[in-house]
Design an enzyme around this catalytic site. Structure first.
Site, short mmCIF file in Angstrom:
data_model
loop_
_atom_site.label_atom_id
_atom_site.label_comp_id
_atom_site.label_asym_id
_atom_site.label_seq_id
_atom_site.Cartn_x
_atom_site.Cartn_y
_atom_site.Cartn_z
N LYS A 245 55.44 43.11 61.05
CA LYS A 245 54.03 43.84 61.09
C LYS A 245 53.59 43.86 59.86
CE LYS A 245 51.97 44.95 65.00
NZ LYS A 245 51.72 44.36 65.77
N THR B 41 57.16 42.76 66.70
CA THR B 41 56.10 43.32 65.51
C THR B 41 55.61 44.86 65.74
OG1 THR B 41 54.09 42.40 65.87
CG2 THR B 41 55.66 40.99 64.80
N ASP B 42 55.10 44.94 67.27
CA ASP B 42 54.70 46.09 67.61
C ASP B 42 55.92 47.42 67.15
OD1 ASP B 42 52.36 47.41 69.12
OD2 ASP B 42 54.06 48.46 70.10
N PHE C 199 40.94 34.73 18.49
CA PHE C 199 41.62 33.40 18.90
C PHE C 199 41.02 32.02 17.89
CE2 PHE C 199 41.58 30.23 22.27
CZ PHE C 199 42.92 30.00 22.61
N ARG D 137 36.55 39.33 19.06
CA ARG D 137 36.18 39.16 20.33
C ARG D 137 36.78 40.40 21.44
NH1 ARG D 137 40.01 34.71 23.61
NH2 ARG D 137 41.77 35.93 23.28
N GLN E 92 48.32 35.60 25.57
CA GLN E 92 49.84 35.71 25.86
C GLN E 92 50.75 36.60 25.02
OE1 GLN E 92 47.68 33.03 25.57
NE2 GLN E 92 48.56 31.12 26.74
N ASN F 84 41.93 36.33 32.23
CA ASN F 84 41.10 36.68 30.92
C ASN F 84 39.69 36.77 31.40
OD1 ASN F 84 40.00 36.72 28.38
ND2 ASN F 84 41.27 35.22 27.38
N HIS G 3 36.53 37.01 30.68
CA HIS G 3 35.68 36.78 29.80
C HIS G 3 34.47 37.31 29.24
CE1 HIS G 3 38.46 33.08 29.31
NE2 HIS G 3 37.90 32.86 30.56
#
Lengths: 314, 314, 314, 314
Positions: free
Chosen positions: B15, B60-61, B161, B178, B235, B261, B263
């Site tokens: 469940k 599952t119950d 970058f 940035r 990274q 990322n 942006h």
């Protein structure tokens, strides 16, 4: 195609969901405003609907550019001030545009905590409620609504529900100690400048308010009243919240709430021989759907109800 | 129907998304734990697939009922402890079940602030990150992964970058100042008890850890490293975050990140004659899609990589 | 900051969720392909993590540009072919990149129906399932997974559930006539070219398949088997679906399903004196959470299991 | 707490999002109706807000029970008829309740296709648009709004945009061959019985309409008009759609649309020396945010505008 005899009714257009982030630098210390701005314009726009002529149309792309340009040129002190400046611009600068409505969502960030104090230019998104604002300007008056959505609160006791109507379809048991939880959506209307709560005495549009301070105080008053109200119904809690907000904030005239009852059902553990009583600290199932939904407006006595009933969240 | 020659491979069932809220009362002061618990069981289950016989199937119950009953009987100190108890139960108590995997999301609440201090039984959902845990138990060993998702962070400077490969399809301009923003998803693996970081010296499964303290320290270390890393690539920031977390938390062996990322593009205001430079505080467009997506594992030297690469978020 | 002794494990990066729409014109008749393409690259990328040097990094922005350029230059016959071309390009053209994984979602459109037939260049989005594909290329071999997600199906009878384990926590009643509903997520693996199902006899990568025809046949076989299986458990239905798909599609080696049991509980109308039996046509509550979740792989005998268990949806 | 002088304004409450699935059996052939029903009641409810007395409150739990009981006792011919029956019941049977508003979403299913024809009791969810209905009853009159949302359409040509206002912030290039795509949200109002389009000549409330046939015809008319309109602006297309719907469906008085302009921008491939012209079949970037948003009402001449402007989607 045949052309039936139809006419154009209320209409508006603009660019929705412009995601504007404004960084302000004060030496190494930066400030951030993170907004989602939606523009809706009305005016002399029959022809674009009837014939497709765009002669009176300021493109939605231009409204987008304007949002970003204004964020740089004018800065963003508060969502409300920014929205007022935009709304005035679109109506005042473009002849066929008669009314502008700016809706803004704001996402709050807090500074990352470093050993030596708060980081100067590093932020983590708070992620609690979303702050909202709506500004309408018709060439004369500015109407400002502020609000919030997604503020989830819970009282683990001090809530009862009993004494209600019972009909053929009623199976609910009365409850004298339940969880009360809701996700507050609220919209409140600021009075015009010159009204008792306004800080300046002239001019149309309550444009002198300290919007950020007002917002913080409203939110805190809501939370406090939610916590302090011994609740016999979610409606009662809602009304108290509205009444206390208006009582403490003279700049406001009216507030509307949309409060889903986020049901927490006590798990039925009796089949397993396990007691599960609220008084001992219980286990609850947090349910998704269906949910009770409570909506109401609270007004200062004598004020006009101007927030549309169908507006639950900006 | 024809029956082709096929066989059953890896399989599991249970469940998912049991929404458990546990209130603990200490006089008027209440505590809340708010979890979303998913159970997945494996074992001697070929026959239910081949013939539909449920003789080896714990419904599952029933797994759902067990989750709620355990929350009451054992309480919920931490997601990890709760998951360990559940996993052990399913495998130890049900003969055909050989492996249990419990996944938990936790939603954090904070007390509402009143004038006289924190409210005793009134809460507002924090809404920042979602805490996660995964426990696997195979009858012998317990493997615990902890994690978080939805932790959104932003540096408004100290990110560059440049110096990347340029090919026919490259149009990106190099950037020396940035915004770097991401929504951290991370999963970290606790070493077995007896390893350098464990607090007790015997037994399988690192079940003596102070899970809540460990979680808080990992989160804070991530935030601090994100803020303090002058970044030449997302990274690099990721690796620093992983390395610092492992460096400060000896109980951990391995950590995997998934970092989109987010942006933020500088708005192009040049057509309007408006300068928009980072150094002066710029306006950015927060973009939705597409986004860079950076995923990596960082390991303690000598440790085995056991977190699957495709597991980005629990 | 101290630098603990840690190392980099598995890592990948690229631009995710590039939303590519390709229109092909054949006179007045247009064709549309609507894709969401995600690129993930691995290779000689330690340095960008350790020092931030981007010398081996093809920017994610470039991978985005490449996706759009390839859509124009090569067209989009199928998600699989498009993904293969992209994956080969990234590995073959960029020295430090050793492995590329392309994931694609595809949204299907159908022509709007006019009185005189299908519209030539007007479409309405079908909105049923999302088609998926994943291509991995390591410089030598191409592995293709196809799949779908969000395909919601329901049998209003021919489903039972009984004969399961009962323990202390079991309260579920056996049911001899229930609704069986699920939202199928599936991923299937194509065999390499030269295998019995491949249409050409040489070369690596099953790149000669008619991917669109194969997809349509797999989907239809799933639906048919779901409808025709008298079900004693969702696992049995899942296995039959997998077995029949592999039985009818020799180009496939392996299929993995993730099938939430979308529970439909009979409404309890007994308190109102209203019978609500399946045999007479009943009213059900469609529940959200929790839900059973059944996941399993079905393999052609002798095939290797290569779809990761944790990959439920591409 | 101080009690400021405030009063209660418009308010309503009820159970939202009751997920009702009704199966009707006709021998082996089954039929399915899949609804999401939300109840909102108003009336003599001041006291529950002011003092918490629930003496006039029909619990939301009872409204939920009523929804499921009515689905069994009365069946579900259409969302509209079901909503009318519910609205009448709440107002007529419960003294303090003066007005009921029922909102319904409907999810459509189609039969699974087998070799020998359509499956008798196996369905796949269509997944295209969501059908909506809103019924208001005040003890005298019934107002019925029908609608849809999420109907995504696209013309790959026959759309232009030029001749618009240019101001300081305009950078958009005129376009003589663009994609026009939108996700239609629409709400239309049925006239009262006795009006030209009504099928019966007396009584309040247009309750004799063939709602399912009307819905199908409106949707098809919208699609056809969208396809057949050579568009100079999305507003023009919107107006044509409204006008044609009203022209062909005499039972309707008014229709309101909310149509986001789902922008498809031509990918800029010029830097790579690749032409990307619409006339040759182009590649587009399907953008998420921001988006143009066009909203308007179209009315039969002489009809009153009763659909609130802020109601974009039911």
């Amino acid at each position: 195609m045949t052309v039936p005899t139809t006419i154009l009714g209320q209409n508006q257009y603009g660019k929705a969901e412009n995601r504007v982030v404004k960084i302000t630098r004060d030496g190494a210390t930066h400030h951030i405003k993170d907004l989602n701005v939606s523009v809706a314009l009305s005016g002399d726009l029959d022809e674009v609907h009837y014939s497709g002529s765009n002669a009176n149309v300021l493109p939605t792309d231009t409204t987008k550019n304007t949002v970003f340009a204004f964020a740089k040129e004018q800065g963003v002190e508060s969502a409300e001030e920014f929205g007022i400046a935009l709304a005035r611009h679109f109506v005042d600068a473009t002849e066929p545009i008669r009314t502008a409505r700016i809706r803004i969502e704001e996402y709050e960030w807090e500074r990352i905590d470093l050993d030596g104090g708060a980081a100067p230019h590093s932020f983590v998104r708070r992620g609690q409620e979303i702050r909202t604002a709506q500004i309408r300007y018709d060439g004369t008056d500015v109407q400002v609504l502020s609000g919030l959505k997604g503020l989830t609160v819970l009282n683990s006791t001090d809530s009862e529900f009993w004494g209600y109507i019972k009909d053929r379809y009623t199976t609910l048991k009365e409850d004298y100690d339940r969880i009360l939880a809701t996700e507050v959506g609220a919209v409140w209307r600021h009075g015009p400048a010159g009204s008792p709560g306004a800080e300046s005495g002239s001019g149309s549009g309550s444009t002198d308010t300290d919007w950020n301070a007002s917002y913080g105080a409203v939110k805190q008053q809501m939370l406090r009243t939610f916590a302090e109200t011994y609740s016999l119904s979610l409606q009662q809690t809602l009304y108290q919240m509205g009444s206390q907000v208006l009582g403490h904030r003279p700049e406001l005239e009216e507030i509307r709430f949309s409060m889903p009852n986020k049901h927490h059902f006590k798990a039925d553990l009796a089949p397993f021989g396990i007691a599960n009583e609220a008084a001992d600290g219980a286990v609850y199932i947090a349910a998704d759907r269906p949910y009770g939904l409570i909506e109401a407006t609270v007004l200062r006595e004598g004020a006009e109800a101007l927030i549309p009933p169908d507006m639950t969240n900006l």
